[in-house]
Design a protein around this motif. Sequence first.
Motif, PDB file in Angstrom:
ATOM      1  N   VAL A  45       0.834  -1.208   0.000  1.00 27.34           N
ATOM      2  CA  VAL A  45       0.000   0.000   0.000  1.00 27.34           C
ATOM      3  C   VAL A  45       0.864   1.252   0.000  1.00 27.34           C
ATOM      4  O   VAL A  45       0.598   2.216  -0.712  1.00 27.34           O
ATOM      5  N   GLU A  46       1.914   1.227   0.813  1.00 24.03           N
ATOM      6  CA  GLU A  46       2.843   2.363   0.898  1.00 24.03           C
ATOM      7  C   GLU A  46       4.258   1.860   0.654  1.00 24.03           C
ATOM      8  O   GLU A  46       5.039   1.709   1.594  1.00 24.03           O
ATOM      9  N   PRO A  47       4.622   1.588  -0.594  1.00 24.75           N
ATOM     10  CA  PRO A  47       5.971   1.082  -0.875  1.00 24.75           C
ATOM     11  C   PRO A  47       7.042   2.126  -0.573  1.00 24.75           C
ATOM     12  O   PRO A  47       6.848   3.326  -0.797  1.00 24.75           O
ATOM     13  N   VAL A  48       8.149   1.647  -0.035  1.00 29.45           N
ATOM     14  CA  VAL A  48       9.294   2.518   0.208  1.00 29.45           C
ATOM     15  C   VAL A  48       9.996   2.773  -1.119  1.00 29.45           C
ATOM     16  O   VAL A  48      10.189   1.838  -1.905  1.00 29.45           O
ATOM     17  N   PRO A  49      10.356   4.021  -1.420  1.00 29.05           N
ATOM     18  CA  PRO A  49      11.025   4.302  -2.704  1.00 29.05           C
ATOM     19  C   PRO A  49      12.326   3.507  -2.841  1.00 29.05           C
ATOM     20  O   PRO A  49      13.019   3.264  -1.855  1.00 29.05           O
ATOM     21  N   HIS A  50      12.624   3.101  -4.040  1.00 29.61           N
ATOM     22  CA  HIS A  50      13.897   2.420  -4.265  1.00 29.61           C
ATOM     23  C   HIS A  50      15.044   3.407  -4.059  1.00 29.61           C
ATOM     24  O   HIS A  50      14.910   4.611  -4.305  1.00 29.61           O
ATOM     25  N   LEU A  51      16.152   2.863  -3.607  1.00 34.00           N
ATOM     26  CA  LEU A  51      17.311   3.703  -3.315  1.00 34.00           C
ATOM     27  C   LEU A  51      17.880   4.292  -4.600  1.00 34.00           C
ATOM     28  O   LEU A  51      18.066   3.596  -5.596  1.00 34.00           O
ATOM     29  N   THR A  52      18.162   5.586  -4.569  1.00 35.79           N
ATOM     30  CA  THR A  52      18.766   6.289  -5.699  1.00 35.79           C
ATOM     31  C   THR A  52      20.022   7.007  -5.215  1.00 35.79           C
ATOM     32  O   THR A  52      20.268   7.111  -4.004  1.00 35.79           O
ATOM     33  N   GLN A  53      20.766   7.515  -6.157  1.00 35.14           N
ATOM     34  CA  GLN A  53      21.959   8.284  -5.773  1.00 35.14           C
ATOM     35  C   GLN A  53      21.570   9.485  -4.919  1.00 35.14           C
ATOM     36  O   GLN A  53      22.251   9.814  -3.941  1.00 35.14           O
ATOM     37  N   GLU A  54      20.459  10.121  -5.270  1.00 31.24           N
ATOM     38  CA  GLU A  54      19.999  11.284  -4.506  1.00 31.24           C
ATOM     39  C   GLU A  54      19.666  10.898  -3.066  1.00 31.24           C
ATOM     40  O   GLU A  54      20.060  11.587  -2.117  1.00 31.24           O
ATOM     41  N   ARG A  55      18.925   9.801  -2.904  1.00 34.86           N
ATOM     42  CA  ARG A  55      18.528   9.396  -1.557  1.00 34.86           C
ATOM     43  C   ARG A  55      19.737   8.947  -0.734  1.00 34.86           C
ATOM     44  O   ARG A  55      19.877   9.298   0.442  1.00 34.86           O
ATOM     45  N   PHE A  56      20.626   8.162  -1.342  1.00 33.80           N
ATOM     46  CA  PHE A  56      21.805   7.709  -0.620  1.00 33.80           C
ATOM     47  C   PHE A  56      22.706   8.888  -0.265  1.00 33.80           C
ATOM     48  O   PHE A  56      23.288   8.936   0.820  1.00 33.80           O
ATOM     49  N   GLY A  57      22.788   9.845  -1.186  1.00 39.50           N
ATOM     50  CA  GLY A  57      23.593  11.034  -0.917  1.00 39.50           C
ATOM     51  C   GLY A  57      23.070  11.813   0.277  1.00 39.50           C
ATOM     52  O   GLY A  57      23.857  12.404   1.038  1.00 39.50           O
ATOM     53  N   ALA A  58      21.765  11.837   0.453  1.00 42.18           N
ATOM     54  CA  ALA A  58      21.183  12.528   1.607  1.00 42.18           C
ATOM     55  C   ALA A  58      21.627  11.884   2.912  1.00 42.18           C
ATOM     56  O   ALA A  58      21.906  12.567   3.901  1.00 42.18           O
ATOM     57  N   PHE A  59      21.703  10.536   2.923  1.00 44.27           N
ATOM     58  CA  PHE A  59      22.144   9.842   4.130  1.00 44.27           C
ATOM     59  C   PHE A  59      23.586  10.198   4.479  1.00 44.27           C
ATOM     60  O   PHE A  59      23.952  10.252   5.663  1.00 44.27           O
ATOM     61  N   LEU A  60      24.404  10.425   3.456  1.00 49.76           N
ATOM     62  CA  LEU A  60      25.825  10.675   3.679  1.00 49.76           C
ATOM     63  C   LEU A  60      26.146  12.134   3.983  1.00 49.76           C
ATOM     64  O   LEU A  60      27.239  12.442   4.471  1.00 49.76           O
ATOM     65  N   THR A  61      25.222  13.018   3.701  1.00 48.12           N
ATOM     66  CA  THR A  61      25.465  14.453   3.900  1.00 48.12           C
ATOM     67  C   THR A  61      25.343  14.820   5.374  1.00 48.12           C
ATOM     68  O   THR A  61      24.409  14.372   6.056  1.00 48.12           O
ATOM     69  N   ALA A  62      26.275  15.629   5.860  1.00 47.86           N
ATOM     70  CA  ALA A  62      26.234  16.070   7.259  1.00 47.86           C
ATOM     71  C   ALA A  62      24.945  16.845   7.525  1.00 47.86           C
ATOM     72  O   ALA A  62      24.477  17.589   6.651  1.00 47.86           O
ATOM     73  N   PRO A  63      24.342  16.680   8.697  1.00 49.71           N
ATOM     74  CA  PRO A  63      23.066  17.346   8.987  1.00 49.71           C
ATOM     75  C   PRO A  63      23.059  18.847   8.696  1.00 49.71           C
ATOM     76  O   PRO A  63      22.081  19.367   8.143  1.00 49.71           O
ATOM     77  N   ALA A  64      24.130  19.525   9.024  1.00 50.91           N
ATOM     78  CA  ALA A  64      24.160  20.976   8.837  1.00 50.91           C
ATOM     79  C   ALA A  64      24.236  21.369   7.363  1.00 50.91           C
ATOM     80  O   ALA A  64      23.941  22.516   7.014  1.00 50.91           O
ATOM     81  N   GLU A  65      24.590  20.418   6.509  1.00 49.61           N
ATOM     82  CA  GLU A  65      24.773  20.734   5.095  1.00 49.61           C
ATOM     83  C   GLU A  65      23.627  20.224   4.220  1.00 49.61           C
ATOM     84  O   GLU A  65      23.636  20.430   3.010  1.00 49.61           O
TER      85      GLU A  65
END
Length: 205
Positions: A45-65
Amino acid sequence: MKTLLKIQASIYGSGGQSSKLADQFVSQWLANNPNGRVVTRDLSVEPVPHLTQERFGAFLTAPAERTTEQQAIVDYSDALIDELQNADAIVFAVPMYNFSVPSTIRAYFDHIARAGVTFRYTERGSEGLIKGKQVYVFLARGGVYSGEADTQTPYLRQFLGFIGLTDAKFIYAQGLAMGEEARDRSLVQARHAIEEIMPATRAAA
């Protein structure tokens, strides 16, 4: 108040056999925990989006940035992880599709496997950070798969252990497409397996 998190991935939603078995378990869990709370995440019903470069990049980016968009991606992942952290027990209802787990499960895993959040690397190797949870995995399959033909169990056990979920019980319903007799026999066996694990749940309640 205890919390049980149920994650189901059948394309048939609550009508899938893996979902039905999980629901039976949930009913018995609630009987043993009358004040308990069940949180359901239906990936059909609510599928989680597949991982993309954009999404993975967000995980790696420092919170302040992080940009606003990146923070929204991280917040979404954090919410999934919070569900796991806040649960006392976790149920996965997983059918077999084309010899593997549904892609929705893979996408979900990609969003909860976060370095420094749900696992970390040490000098002795990786360490899972989600600990102290009992996990129940209900696997429904059209055929019968064991040994090397079972591609689901090793993968699920390895991933769950990687994030700290090492206490996992697996319940199988196999041969569901191999005729009515085989299907009924397997479902009965799976239901009996659910009843057998209830005493352990009662003792821990």
